[in-house]
Design a protein around this motif. Structure first.
Motif, PDB file in Angstrom:
ATOM      1  N   ARG A 183      -3.918   7.594   2.793  1.00 53.14           N
ATOM      2  CA  ARG A 183      -2.548   8.175   2.721  1.00 53.14           C
ATOM      3  C   ARG A 183      -1.303   6.736   2.911  1.00 53.14           C
ATOM      4  N   THR A 184      -2.166   6.086   3.299  1.00 50.07           N
ATOM      5  CA  THR A 184      -1.021   4.980   3.156  1.00 50.07           C
ATOM      6  C   THR A 184      -1.007   4.118   2.183  1.00 50.07           C
ATOM      7  N   LEU A 185      -2.330   3.848   1.257  1.00 50.58           N
ATOM      8  CA  LEU A 185      -2.961   3.487   0.281  1.00 50.58           C
ATOM      9  C   LEU A 185      -2.101   3.628  -1.031  1.00 50.58           C
ATOM     10  N   PHE A 186      -1.784   5.447  -0.422  1.00 46.45           N
ATOM     11  CA  PHE A 186      -1.498   5.694  -1.604  1.00 46.45           C
ATOM     12  C   PHE A 186       0.192   5.876  -1.988  1.00 46.45           C
ATOM     13  N   LEU A 187       0.697   6.487  -0.574  1.00 49.22           N
ATOM     14  CA  LEU A 187       1.949   6.042  -0.570  1.00 49.22           C
ATOM     15  C   LEU A 187       2.590   4.717  -0.770  1.00 49.22           C
ATOM     16  N   ARG A 188       2.012   3.259  -0.566  1.00 46.06           N
ATOM     17  CA  ARG A 188       2.230   2.262  -1.102  1.00 46.06           C
ATOM     18  C   ARG A 188       2.577   2.402  -2.625  1.00 46.06           C
ATOM     19  N   ARG A 189       1.334   2.436  -3.605  1.00 41.19           N
ATOM     20  CA  ARG A 189       1.144   2.285  -4.624  1.00 41.19           C
ATOM     21  C   ARG A 189       2.441   3.331  -5.454  1.00 41.19           C
ATOM     22  N   LEU A 190       2.471   4.268  -4.342  1.00 45.48           N
ATOM     23  CA  LEU A 190       4.095   5.252  -4.933  1.00 45.48           C
ATOM     24  C   LEU A 190       5.214   4.768  -5.195  1.00 45.48           C
ATOM     25  N   LEU A 191       5.424   3.602  -3.395  1.00 42.54           N
ATOM     26  CA  LEU A 191       6.625   3.731  -3.095  1.00 42.54           C
ATOM     27  C   LEU A 191       6.909   1.665  -4.417  1.00 42.54           C
ATOM     28  N   ALA A 192       5.929   1.511  -4.809  1.00 38.98           N
ATOM     29  CA  ALA A 192       5.971   0.204  -5.819  1.00 38.98           C
ATOM     30  C   ALA A 192       6.590   1.019  -7.249  1.00 38.98           C
ATOM     31  N   GLY A 193       5.638   1.466  -7.598  1.00 38.15           N
ATOM     32  CA  GLY A 193       6.007   2.387  -8.547  1.00 38.15           C
ATOM     33  C   GLY A 193       7.506   3.247  -8.565  1.00 38.15           C
ATOM     34  N   GLY A 194       8.025   3.067  -8.027  1.00 39.51           N
ATOM     35  CA  GLY A 194       9.807   4.273  -7.696  1.00 39.51           C
ATOM     36  C   GLY A 194      10.123   5.363  -7.454  1.00 39.51           C
ATOM     37  N   VAL A 195       8.488   5.459  -6.924  1.00 42.99           N
ATOM     38  CA  VAL A 195       8.240   6.955  -6.350  1.00 42.99           C
ATOM     39  C   VAL A 195       8.072   7.189  -4.626  1.00 42.99           C
ATOM     40  N   LEU A 196       9.184   7.715  -4.467  1.00 45.08           N
ATOM     41  CA  LEU A 196       9.329   8.130  -2.920  1.00 45.08           C
ATOM     42  C   LEU A 196       8.937   9.737  -2.942  1.00 45.08           C
ATOM     43  N   ALA A 197       7.561   9.718  -2.111  1.00 47.42           N
ATOM     44  CA  ALA A 197       7.220  10.950  -1.831  1.00 47.42           C
ATOM     45  C   ALA A 197       6.029  11.365  -1.016  1.00 47.42           C
ATOM     46  N   PRO A 198       7.003  12.043   0.432  1.00 50.32           N
ATOM     47  CA  PRO A 198       5.809  12.573   1.569  1.00 50.32           C
ATOM     48  C   PRO A 198       5.122  13.225   1.247  1.00 50.32           C
ATOM     49  N   SER A 199       5.768  14.216  -0.703  1.00 48.02           N
ATOM     50  CA  SER A 199       5.193  15.318  -0.750  1.00 48.02           C
ATOM     51  C   SER A 199       5.627  15.751  -1.617  1.00 48.02           C
ATOM     52  N   PHE A 200       4.522  16.319  -2.553  1.00 48.03           N
ATOM     53  CA  PHE A 200       5.174  16.000  -4.398  1.00 48.03           C
ATOM     54  C   PHE A 200       6.329  17.995  -4.232  1.00 48.03           C
ATOM     55  N   VAL A 201       6.724  17.613  -3.300  1.00 45.35           N
ATOM     56  CA  VAL A 201       8.105  18.830  -3.200  1.00 45.35           C
ATOM     57  C   VAL A 201       9.074  19.560  -4.372  1.00 45.35           C
ATOM     58  N   ALA A 235      -1.405   8.273 -11.009  1.00 42.12           N
ATOM     59  CA  ALA A 235      -2.574   7.749 -12.314  1.00 42.12           C
ATOM     60  C   ALA A 235      -2.691   5.450 -12.212  1.00 42.12           C
ATOM     61  N   GLN A 236      -2.005   5.043 -11.542  1.00 41.50           N
ATOM     62  CA  GLN A 236      -1.874   3.414 -10.914  1.00 41.50           C
ATOM     63  C   GLN A 236      -2.904   3.546  -9.812  1.00 41.50           C
ATOM     64  N   ALA A 237      -1.896   4.865  -8.948  1.00 44.72           N
ATOM     65  CA  ALA A 237      -2.204   4.561  -7.893  1.00 44.72           C
ATOM     66  C   ALA A 237      -3.435   4.659  -7.310  1.00 44.72           C
ATOM     67  N   CYS A 238      -4.150   5.884  -8.423  1.00 49.13           N
ATOM     68  CA  CYS A 238      -5.928   5.920  -8.626  1.00 49.13           C
ATOM     69  C   CYS A 238      -6.702   5.250  -8.939  1.00 49.13           C
ATOM     70  N   ALA A 239      -5.973   3.921  -9.565  1.00 48.53           N
ATOM     71  CA  ALA A 239      -7.039   3.364  -9.728  1.00 48.53           C
ATOM     72  C   ALA A 239      -7.794   2.337  -8.715  1.00 48.53           C
ATOM     73  N   VAL A 240      -6.056   2.366  -7.945  1.00 54.21           N
ATOM     74  CA  VAL A 240      -6.367   1.775  -6.395  1.00 54.21           C
ATOM     75  C   VAL A 240      -7.582   2.506  -5.881  1.00 54.21           C
ATOM     76  N   TYR A 241      -7.177   4.207  -5.277  1.00 56.27           N
ATOM     77  CA  TYR A 241      -7.707   4.519  -4.909  1.00 56.27           C
ATOM     78  C   TYR A 241      -9.253   4.504  -5.278  1.00 56.27           C
ATOM     79  N   ARG A 242      -9.751   5.052  -6.847  1.00 59.63           N
ATOM     80  CA  ARG A 242     -11.009   4.623  -6.805  1.00 59.63           C
ATOM     81  C   ARG A 242     -12.057   2.957  -5.958  1.00 59.63           C
TER      82      ARG A 242
END
Length: 463
Positions: free
Chosen positions: A395-413, A431-438
């Motif tokens: 979750r931490t990895l994913f949130l870091r990549r979202l923030l770097a892309g200008g998306v603040l999303a503790p959820s997708f509400v 998609a960019q976050a998922c590349a790192v996730y993989r």
């Protein structure tokens, strides 16, 4: 911008100032900086529509706005104009304002399954008032809470059941018992075991509603719902619960803090056609302004009034419960939802987002690890590790990549202020976050991508 380049020096300093003066560094635990990657917890300057700006000057697309309360977007013109009209007229008087009459009439027209309503400022006061009313009406001490729903109140009857139970007497906690969502047989067994002791059953009427920002949904859906249910109860469940409550003489309470408006203008009870004895509303009701509501059957609600011959119940009595500008905001929200079909907008936006995120995750080979669930208007996500178990590190990895892309999303509400271009941008960032996730999954170790401690659950015994 990449995660390594994202720096928030002013926010970091402000967070230190917050912790120096405010326990937890925020007035709501779910907004704490422990819910975000280390040194990447932005402190907000302002917001408009679906965007917020932090004090470092970064702009973000925001999801889960105001812990799901800002469903129309920040500074919505119809709401702010309604508030402005009241500000110069005074906000609080020694007697009820005519605005209280108008707000009650508007609410009861919007939620026709309720016969009376009383307003307050936060959800906990409303749910606790419902519990007190149920105990008074039944003469019973125990409260039955749904074990699969993570939060009902800051008050002892609920908080004593969480890992943060310090300060709550055991005798109080022992009066709260739990039943599983979707399992009528287990609920009946509970009511039989505590025959004539359970005053009420309180639950969110739908599933997949409000996990705390750093909690994780299990990869398999709990009982009572299917993988494709979107949070809807299985057919007959709520009606069966209604029948159980009637047969065992307890009060059925729907906590509609989240489902109110997001499921339908009349809440989940309006969508599913099952009428509770009492229900509580908040969050979307004020679009960020502080207002909540306890609503329900006249014979129950009037016990907290003056027109009955029985023992009085101290139901809700709050100095600021009927601030005129907050009630004006609530009326404007209800009007906007009705006239602009906002609930349908939320569902359409959520469906587009869910489809895009799932497609992006699948394309990057992490579709079984980044899991999106919930009703389209109230999407949550889980981050699963290489063994498909919930993981705070991923979750931490994913949130870091979202923030770097200008998306603040503790959820997708979603909020209705989002546009198609916003959704498309979010999906690109995912998609960019998922590349790192993989890459992390292939290494079976996300640690190199965390740059600090992982995010933490809200409910934990130790800081």
């Amino acid at each position: 911008m990449n995660a390594e380049e994202l720096r928030l020096p002013l926010s970091r300093t402000a967070n230190e100032r917050l912790h120096a003066m405010i326990p937890g560094g925020a007035h709501t635990y779910a907004k704490g900086d422990d819910q975000y990657p280390e040194n990447l917890a932005p402190v907000i300057s302002h917001g408009r529509g679906a965007h917020v700006w932090d004090i470092d000057g970064n702009r973000y697309l925001e999801y889960g706005s105001g812990l799901r309360s800002v469903s129309l977007g920040h500074a919505h013109p119809r709401v702010t104009e309604a508030v402005r009209r009241e500000l110069d007229r005074g906000s609080n008087f020694v007697r009820p304002s005519i605005v209280e009459v108008e707000a009650a009439e508007r609410f009861l027209a919007t939620v026709p399954t309720a016969e009376m309503v009383k307003f307050a400022k936060n959800g906990s006061d409303a749910t606790t008032a419902a519990v007190r009313l149920a105990r008074a009406a039944t003469g019973r001490p125990r409260v039955g809470i749904c074990a699969d729903h993570p939060f009902f109140s800051v008050d002892d009857w609920f908080i004593g059941t969480t890992p943060m139970s310090a300060g709550v007497p055991a005798a109080t906690t022992e009066l709260t018992v739990a039943f599983p969502y979707g399992d009528l047989a287990a609920t009946e067994e509970l009511l039989t075991r505590y025959q004539d002791e359970v005053a009420c059953l309180i639950l969110e009427p739908a599933a997949h509603t409000a996990p705390s920002p750093s909690s994780q949904l299990l990869p398999q859906p709990p009982a009572g719902r299917s993988p494709q249910s979107g949070g809807d109860p299985t057919p007959g469940y709520l009606a069966g619960l209604r029948e159980l409550a009637d047969r065992h003489g307890c009060v059925l309470i729907f906590d509609e803090m989240i489902t109110g408006f997001r499921w339908s203008e009349a809440g989940a009870q309006g969508l599913y056609g099952v009428v509770p004895d009492l229900s509580t509303f908040g969050k979307a009701l004020g679009n960020g302004f502080a207002v909540s509501a306890l609503a329900g059957r006249r014979d129950l609600m009037e016990r907290g009034g003056l027109r009955h011959s029985g023992e009085r119940v101290f139901l809700l009595s709050t100095t600021h419960g009927a601030e005129t500008h907050s009630l004006a905001a609530a009326m404007a929200v209800q009007t906007t939802y009705a006239e602009e079909a906002v609930t349908a907008q939320l569902h359409a936006l959520g469906e587009r987002l869910a489809a895009g995120v799932r497609e992006a995750a699948a394309a990057m080979g992490v579709g079984d690890h980044l899991v999106v669930r919930g009703r389209a208007s109230n999407l949550v996500f889980a981050t699963l590790d290489e063994n498909r178990q919930p993981s705070q590190q991923y979750r931490t990895l994913f949130l870091r990549r979202l923030l770097a892309g200008g998306v603040l999303a503790p959820s997708f509400v979603v909020s209705s202020a989002l546009g198609d271009a916003d959704i498309d941008h979010t999906v690109d960032v995912v998609a960019q976050a998922c590349a790192v996730y993989r890459k992390a999954l292939e290494a079976a170790d996300p640690t190199p991508w965390l740059a600090g401690r992982p995010v933490k659950p809200v409910f934990r015994r130790l800081a």
